[in-house]
Design a protein around this motif. Structure first.
Motif, mmCIF file in Angstrom:
data_model
loop_
_atom_site.group_PDB
_atom_site.id
_atom_site.type_symbol
_atom_site.label_atom_id
_atom_site.label_comp_id
_atom_site.label_asym_id
_atom_site.label_seq_id
_atom_site.Cartn_x
_atom_site.Cartn_y
_atom_site.Cartn_z
ATOM 1 N N THR A 61 0.851 -1.179 0.000
ATOM 2 C CA THR A 61 0.000 0.000 0.000
ATOM 3 C C THR A 61 0.884 1.225 0.000
ATOM 4 N N THR A 62 0.772 2.064 -0.994
ATOM 5 C CA THR A 62 1.594 3.274 -1.047
ATOM 6 C C THR A 62 0.898 4.401 -0.323
ATOM 7 N N ALA A 63 1.683 5.388 0.127
ATOM 8 C CA ALA A 63 1.099 6.576 0.733
ATOM 9 C C ALA A 63 0.226 7.274 -0.284
ATOM 10 N N THR A 64 -0.883 7.849 0.191
ATOM 11 C CA THR A 64 -1.851 8.428 -0.716
ATOM 12 C C THR A 64 -1.771 9.941 -0.751
ATOM 13 N N ALA A 65 -2.928 10.601 -0.728
ATOM 14 C CA ALA A 65 -3.007 12.033 -0.986
ATOM 15 C C ALA A 65 -1.971 12.833 -0.216
ATOM 16 N N GLU A 145 23.331 24.462 5.564
ATOM 17 C CA GLU A 145 22.153 25.314 5.575
ATOM 18 C C GLU A 145 20.924 24.501 5.176
ATOM 19 N N GLY A 146 19.753 25.024 5.536
ATOM 20 C CA GLY A 146 18.507 24.366 5.156
ATOM 21 C C GLY A 146 18.217 24.510 3.678
ATOM 22 N N PRO A 147 17.085 23.992 3.221
ATOM 23 C CA PRO A 147 16.014 23.459 4.060
ATOM 24 C C PRO A 147 16.362 22.095 4.660
ATOM 25 N N TYR A 148 15.778 21.859 5.849
ATOM 26 C CA TYR A 148 16.054 20.652 6.602
ATOM 27 C C TYR A 148 14.849 19.711 6.584
ATOM 28 N N PRO A 149 15.083 18.400 6.723
ATOM 29 C CA PRO A 149 13.951 17.482 6.889
ATOM 30 C C PRO A 149 13.121 17.869 8.107
ATOM 31 N N VAL A 150 11.833 17.595 8.052
ATOM 32 C CA VAL A 150 10.908 17.919 9.144
ATOM 33 C C VAL A 150 10.480 16.625 9.823
ATOM 34 N N VAL A 151 10.463 16.626 11.142
ATOM 35 C CA VAL A 151 9.991 15.475 11.907
ATOM 36 C C VAL A 151 8.815 15.906 12.779
ATOM 37 N N LEU A 152 7.698 15.192 12.647
ATOM 38 C CA LEU A 152 6.525 15.405 13.490
ATOM 39 C C LEU A 152 6.629 14.527 14.727
ATOM 40 N N ASP A 220 8.427 18.171 2.251
ATOM 41 C CA ASP A 220 8.255 17.028 1.357
ATOM 42 C C ASP A 220 9.203 15.884 1.694
ATOM 43 N N ASN A 221 10.015 16.072 2.719
ATOM 44 C CA ASN A 221 10.933 15.036 3.196
ATOM 45 C C ASN A 221 10.790 14.959 4.711
ATOM 46 N N ALA A 222 9.681 14.370 5.160
ATOM 47 C CA ALA A 222 9.292 14.432 6.565
ATOM 48 C C ALA A 222 9.273 13.047 7.193
ATOM 49 N N GLY A 223 9.418 13.037 8.516
ATOM 50 C CA GLY A 223 9.290 11.828 9.304
ATOM 51 C C GLY A 223 8.222 12.012 10.364
ATOM 52 N N TYR A 240 -1.606 8.468 5.102
ATOM 53 C CA TYR A 240 -2.440 9.524 4.539
ATOM 54 C C TYR A 240 -1.660 10.521 3.689
ATOM 55 N N ASP A 241 -0.363 10.670 3.941
ATOM 56 C CA ASP A 241 0.358 11.806 3.373
ATOM 57 C C ASP A 241 1.711 11.366 2.827
ATOM 58 N N ALA A 242 1.895 11.510 1.523
ATOM 59 C CA ALA A 242 3.124 11.066 0.863
ATOM 60 C C ALA A 242 4.326 11.917 1.215
ATOM 61 N N ARG A 243 4.131 13.031 1.900
ATOM 62 C CA ARG A 243 5.270 13.832 2.327
ATOM 63 C C ARG A 243 6.083 13.122 3.406
#
Length: 394
Positions: A61-65, A145-152, A220-223, A240-243
């Motif tokens: 199952t791939t990430a969707t919208a 320098e950024g941009p840097y990956p984002v982690v939630l 767009d490169n998040a964890g 839910y989110d391909a990012r």
């Protein structure tokens, strides 16, 4: 059975992790549905790693919208607006502890603060009428320098986001923008894990649109990393989110306690695999007994069993369900129902922080040099040989 407020407090060990009845079942490490074959390697302290055969899932199952929705992972986004406070002046200590690694970049010891200085700021997001607090830790200067990956970051049920600040600051010092989201996962609120996942994902949009964070955030490169219920909704958010390109979770629980229906609290492990790397840290002290904090039928091993490669499972020997918090001593009644750990809280917290940093170094930065801290020589020496962890991978 009718439940009073007193009864609800007595079931906190289950409510805290979103536990309850779920369609997941306890599974031995490295097995999963399907008819294919694969290789699972397990490492245990004092033993030579052994190789076995597993059956990974056939379907993927791939990430969707690219943006979430409340209730359906295949439809449009929720509506979000954000307001923020300005940054404060807190600055981390930095370290020169680094070694030149793979061509992808330098490898910094994940068990130490990285070479970036960082700051933090707080804000609030409106997600479908729910006010969701957010706190970001972000690099201000460093070797790149950024941009840097984002982690939630997603907190456990009925646990404050401040119990995961150590993870945020360690990641920020290694060059990540970290958004710690105060999703509505609390005892006396509505139980809706889909809504919680959407609230978590709103942190990406908030970071992207923030005047301070936007220019340095590679959303767009998040964890996604969460503990307990937060671990479940982190994996759900990745669906839910391909990012979201990778997720590593802390003793995730795939439960549905007090949920109105399975649409609000889906069996997430049953929806795996998805086409991103997944890592799971967990423990086995709290998997059995009356009102177990991390029931075996819903614990981290059920996620790993259904995940497709690459997937990592790290069992922390002697930890309990709450050992992954920054400071169990300040947790209060919410942490008082789980089994007594035999490994110190600080040891588990340090180990878990190092794994989270190394995992994102490997899969968000694409630096294979971090493999040594995940399953290689450094992991064996630091964690496996002393008997702190057992590692499985596929």
């Amino acid at each position: 059975m009718q439940r009073s407020v007193i009864t609800l407090l007595l079931v906190l060990p289950i409510a805290c992790n979103g536990g309850g009845t779920s369609s997941g079942t306890g599974t031995e490490t490295g097995t999963g549905p399907g008819t294919g074959t694969g290789t699972t390697t397990e490492s245990t302290g004092g033993e030579t790693p052994t190789t076995g055969t597993t059956s990974p899932p056939v379907t993927t199952t791939t990430a969707t919208a690219s943006e979430p929705t409340s209730g359906d992972p295949t439809t449009g986004p929720t509506s979000t607006t954000a307001t923020t406070d300005g940054p404060d002046t807190t600055t981390a200590a930095t370290t020169d502890d680094s070694t030149t690694g793979e061509p992808a970049g330098d490898v910094y010891d994940p068990d130490e603060d990285g070479p970036w200085q960082y700051d933090d700021l707080a804000g609030e997001i409106d997600v479908d009428g729910e006010a969701i607090g957010v706190t970001a830790h972000y690099p201000t200067s460093g070797p790149e320098e950024g941009p840097y990956p984002v982690v939630l970051l997603a907190h456990g049920f009925n646990l404050p986001p401040t119990q995961y600040t150590n993870y945020a600051t360690r990641l920020a010092s290694h060059g990540y923008v970290v958004v710690n989201v105060d999703h509505a996962g609390y005892l006396f609120g509505p139980v809706d894990h889909v809504a919680n996942a959407n609230q978590l994902l709103a942190g990406l949009d908030w970071a992207a649109g923030h005047p301070e964070l936007g220019p340095i955030s590679d959303v767009d490169n998040a964890g996604a990393t969460g503990h307990s219920l937060g671990g479940k909704i982190s994996v759900l958010a990745a669906m839910y989110d391909a990012r979201i390109k990778a997720a590593i979770t802390l003793d995730p629980i795939d439960g549905a306690n007090m949920c109105p229906n399975m649409q609000a609290c889906p069996d997430v492990s049953g929806l795996l695999p998805i086409a991103i790397p997944l890592g799971f840290l967990g423990e086995t002290l709290d998997t059995a007994g009356f009102m177990a904090c991390a029931p075996a039928a819903e614990n981290f091993t059920t996620f790993y069993a259904e995940a497709g490669p690459p997937a990592l499972q790290v069992t922390v020997n002697g930890a309990n369900h709450m050992s992954f918090l920054d400071d169990v001593a300040s947790c209060g009644i919410t942490c008082s129902f789980c089994q007594m750990p035999t490994l110190e809280n600080a040891v588990v917290n340090e180990l878990a922080r190092a794994y989270v940093v190394a995992y994102y170094g490997r899969y968000l930065r694409g630096n294979a040099g971090y493999d040594t801290y995940l399953t290689g020589a450094e992991a064996q020496q630091r964690y496996v040989d002393p008997g702190l962890v057992t590692i499985a991978e596929k």
